[in-house]
Design a protein around this motif. Structure first.
Motif, mmCIF file in Angstrom:
data_model
loop_
_atom_site.group_PDB
_atom_site.id
_atom_site.type_symbol
_atom_site.label_atom_id
_atom_site.label_comp_id
_atom_site.label_asym_id
_atom_site.label_seq_id
_atom_site.Cartn_x
_atom_site.Cartn_y
_atom_site.Cartn_z
ATOM 1 N N MET A 1 0.855 -1.191 0.000
ATOM 2 C CA MET A 1 0.000 0.000 0.000
ATOM 3 C C MET A 1 0.892 1.243 0.000
ATOM 4 S SD MET A 1 -3.046 0.698 2.670
ATOM 5 C CE MET A 1 -4.312 1.840 2.260
ATOM 6 N N PRO A 2 0.648 2.187 -0.931
ATOM 7 C CA PRO A 2 1.492 3.387 -0.979
ATOM 8 C C PRO A 2 1.338 4.243 0.272
ATOM 9 C CG PRO A 2 -0.108 3.374 -2.796
ATOM 10 C CD PRO A 2 -0.353 2.168 -1.962
ATOM 11 N N GLN A 3 2.436 4.922 0.593
ATOM 12 C CA GLN A 3 2.431 5.785 1.770
ATOM 13 C C GLN A 3 1.610 7.048 1.471
ATOM 14 O OE1 GLN A 3 6.399 6.673 2.997
ATOM 15 N NE2 GLN A 3 5.832 6.908 5.117
ATOM 16 N N LYS A 4 0.846 7.504 2.440
ATOM 17 C CA LYS A 4 0.011 8.695 2.272
ATOM 18 C C LYS A 4 0.893 9.932 2.139
ATOM 19 C CE LYS A 4 -3.688 11.278 4.374
ATOM 20 N NZ LYS A 4 -4.430 11.603 5.558
ATOM 21 N N ASP A 5 0.502 10.826 1.248
ATOM 22 C CA ASP A 5 1.233 12.086 1.063
ATOM 23 C C ASP A 5 1.113 12.908 2.346
ATOM 24 O OD1 ASP A 5 1.837 14.852 0.258
ATOM 25 O OD2 ASP A 5 1.832 14.028 -1.760
ATOM 26 N N PRO A 6 2.242 13.347 2.902
ATOM 27 C CA PRO A 6 2.198 14.041 4.198
ATOM 28 C C PRO A 6 1.491 15.401 4.155
ATOM 29 C CG PRO A 6 4.402 14.149 3.286
ATOM 30 C CD PRO A 6 3.614 13.216 2.412
ATOM 31 N N CYS A 7 1.349 15.990 2.985
ATOM 32 C CA CYS A 7 0.722 17.319 2.887
ATOM 33 C C CYS A 7 -0.625 17.271 2.159
ATOM 34 C CB CYS A 7 1.678 18.289 2.210
ATOM 35 S SG CYS A 7 3.214 18.519 3.134
ATOM 36 N N GLN A 8 -1.170 16.070 1.993
ATOM 37 C CA GLN A 8 -2.449 15.915 1.301
ATOM 38 C C GLN A 8 -3.566 16.694 1.996
ATOM 39 O OE1 GLN A 8 -2.986 14.172 -1.606
ATOM 40 N NE2 GLN A 8 -5.025 15.055 -1.569
ATOM 41 N N LYS A 9 -3.582 16.664 3.318
ATOM 42 C CA LYS A 9 -4.632 17.360 4.079
ATOM 43 C C LYS A 9 -4.635 18.857 3.747
ATOM 44 C CE LYS A 9 -6.204 18.524 8.682
ATOM 45 N NZ LYS A 9 -5.764 18.864 10.002
ATOM 46 N N GLN A 10 -3.456 19.472 3.726
ATOM 47 C CA GLN A 10 -3.364 20.898 3.432
ATOM 48 C C GLN A 10 -3.804 21.203 2.002
ATOM 49 O OE1 GLN A 10 -1.083 19.082 5.038
ATOM 50 N NE2 GLN A 10 -0.706 20.120 6.965
ATOM 51 N N ALA A 11 -3.451 20.322 1.069
ATOM 52 C CA ALA A 11 -3.860 20.510 -0.322
ATOM 53 C C ALA A 11 -5.378 20.454 -0.450
ATOM 54 C CB ALA A 11 -3.205 19.455 -1.210
ATOM 55 N N CYS A 12 -6.000 19.540 0.259
ATOM 56 C CA CYS A 12 -7.465 19.440 0.247
ATOM 57 C C CYS A 12 -8.105 20.682 0.863
ATOM 58 C CB CYS A 12 -7.921 18.182 0.975
ATOM 59 S SG CYS A 12 -7.541 16.663 0.086
ATOM 60 N N GLU A 13 -7.492 21.201 1.910
ATOM 61 C CA GLU A 13 -8.013 22.413 2.544
ATOM 62 C C GLU A 13 -7.964 23.606 1.583
ATOM 63 O OE1 GLU A 13 -9.615 22.693 5.475
ATOM 64 O OE2 GLU A 13 -9.407 20.528 5.620
ATOM 65 N N ILE A 14 -6.917 23.677 0.769
ATOM 66 C CA ILE A 14 -6.833 24.749 -0.231
ATOM 67 C C ILE A 14 -7.978 24.612 -1.218
ATOM 68 C CG2 ILE A 14 -5.517 25.610 -2.218
ATOM 69 C CD1 ILE A 14 -2.975 25.060 -0.601
ATOM 70 N N GLN A 15 -8.227 23.403 -1.697
ATOM 71 C CA GLN A 15 -9.312 23.201 -2.651
ATOM 72 C C GLN A 15 -10.663 23.599 -2.054
ATOM 73 O OE1 GLN A 15 -9.175 22.497 -5.937
ATOM 74 N NE2 GLN A 15 -6.998 22.789 -5.576
ATOM 75 N N LYS A 16 -10.898 23.203 -0.811
ATOM 76 C CA LYS A 16 -12.160 23.566 -0.143
ATOM 77 C C LYS A 16 -12.291 25.083 -0.034
ATOM 78 C CE LYS A 16 -12.220 19.597 2.903
ATOM 79 N NZ LYS A 16 -12.129 19.187 4.297
ATOM 80 N N ALA A 40 7.829 22.604 3.437
ATOM 81 C CA ALA A 40 9.172 22.948 3.910
ATOM 82 C C ALA A 40 9.722 21.882 4.867
ATOM 83 C CB ALA A 40 9.147 24.307 4.597
ATOM 84 N N GLN A 41 8.851 21.085 5.449
ATOM 85 C CA GLN A 41 9.269 20.063 6.419
ATOM 86 C C GLN A 41 9.802 18.791 5.761
ATOM 87 O OE1 GLN A 41 6.146 19.126 9.187
ATOM 88 N NE2 GLN A 41 5.603 21.263 9.470
ATOM 89 N N TYR A 42 9.555 18.613 4.452
ATOM 90 C CA TYR A 42 9.891 17.347 3.794
ATOM 91 C C TYR A 42 10.861 17.568 2.643
ATOM 92 C CZ TYR A 42 6.013 15.684 6.540
ATOM 93 O OH TYR A 42 5.195 15.372 7.592
ATOM 94 N N PRO A 43 11.746 16.595 2.415
ATOM 95 C CA PRO A 43 12.686 16.718 1.296
ATOM 96 C C PRO A 43 11.956 16.659 -0.044
ATOM 97 C CG PRO A 43 12.864 14.540 2.316
ATOM 98 C CD PRO A 43 11.914 15.352 3.148
ATOM 99 N N LYS A 44 12.557 17.262 -1.047
ATOM 100 C CA LYS A 44 11.969 17.271 -2.386
ATOM 101 C C LYS A 44 11.703 15.836 -2.845
ATOM 102 C CE LYS A 44 12.528 19.462 -6.829
ATOM 103 N NZ LYS A 44 13.266 20.396 -7.622
ATOM 104 N N GLY A 45 10.538 15.602 -3.389
ATOM 105 C CA GLY A 45 10.178 14.278 -3.857
ATOM 106 C C GLY A 45 9.379 13.457 -2.860
ATOM 107 N N ARG A 46 9.349 13.871 -1.608
ATOM 108 C CA ARG A 46 8.611 13.124 -0.581
ATOM 109 C C ARG A 46 7.100 13.319 -0.719
ATOM 110 N NH1 ARG A 46 5.729 10.684 2.108
ATOM 111 N NH2 ARG A 46 5.789 10.236 4.322
ATOM 112 N N SER A 47 6.705 14.510 -1.145
ATOM 113 C CA SER A 47 5.285 14.830 -1.288
ATOM 114 C C SER A 47 4.982 15.201 -2.736
ATOM 115 C CB SER A 47 4.923 16.004 -0.372
ATOM 116 O OG SER A 47 3.621 16.459 -0.662
ATOM 117 N N VAL A 48 4.106 14.437 -3.372
ATOM 118 C CA VAL A 48 3.691 14.739 -4.740
ATOM 119 C C VAL A 48 2.979 16.088 -4.768
ATOM 120 C CG1 VAL A 48 2.229 13.993 -6.660
ATOM 121 C CG2 VAL A 48 3.513 12.307 -5.345
ATOM 122 N N VAL A 49 2.172 16.346 -3.764
ATOM 123 C CA VAL A 49 1.455 17.613 -3.650
ATOM 124 C C VAL A 49 2.436 18.791 -3.679
ATOM 125 C CG1 VAL A 49 0.104 19.045 -2.060
ATOM 126 C CG2 VAL A 49 -0.510 16.664 -2.404
#
Length: 67
Positions: A1-16, A40-49
């Motif tokens: 199972m792929p690991q969840k994007d660590p910033c997905q929640k924030q991206a969804c909040e922007i869309q809302k 800023a908390q994650y290295p480049k490539g860690r979050s697709v968002v």
């Protein structure tokens, strides 16, 4: 199972926020800033968002500088 994007929640909040405010970015700056903080908390490539968000941010900076 792929690991969840660590910033997905924030991206969804922007869309809302954008949907609730007729896509006026100026009304969603606080939410956008939260995504920037998360990215800023994650290295480049860690979050697709974040990879898409940072590229867009760089494009906006380049467009502004060329005016």
């Amino acid at each position: 199972m792929p690991q969840k994007d660590p910033c997905q929640k924030q991206a969804c909040e922007i869309q809302k926020c954008l949907q609730a405010n007729n896509y006026m970015e100026s009304k969603c700056q606080a939410v956008i800033q939260e995504l920037r903080k998360c990215c800023a908390q994650y290295p480049k490539g860690r979050s697709v968002v974040c990879s898409g968000f940072k590229e867009e941010e760089e494009n906006l900076t380049l467009k502004s500088a060329s005016k």
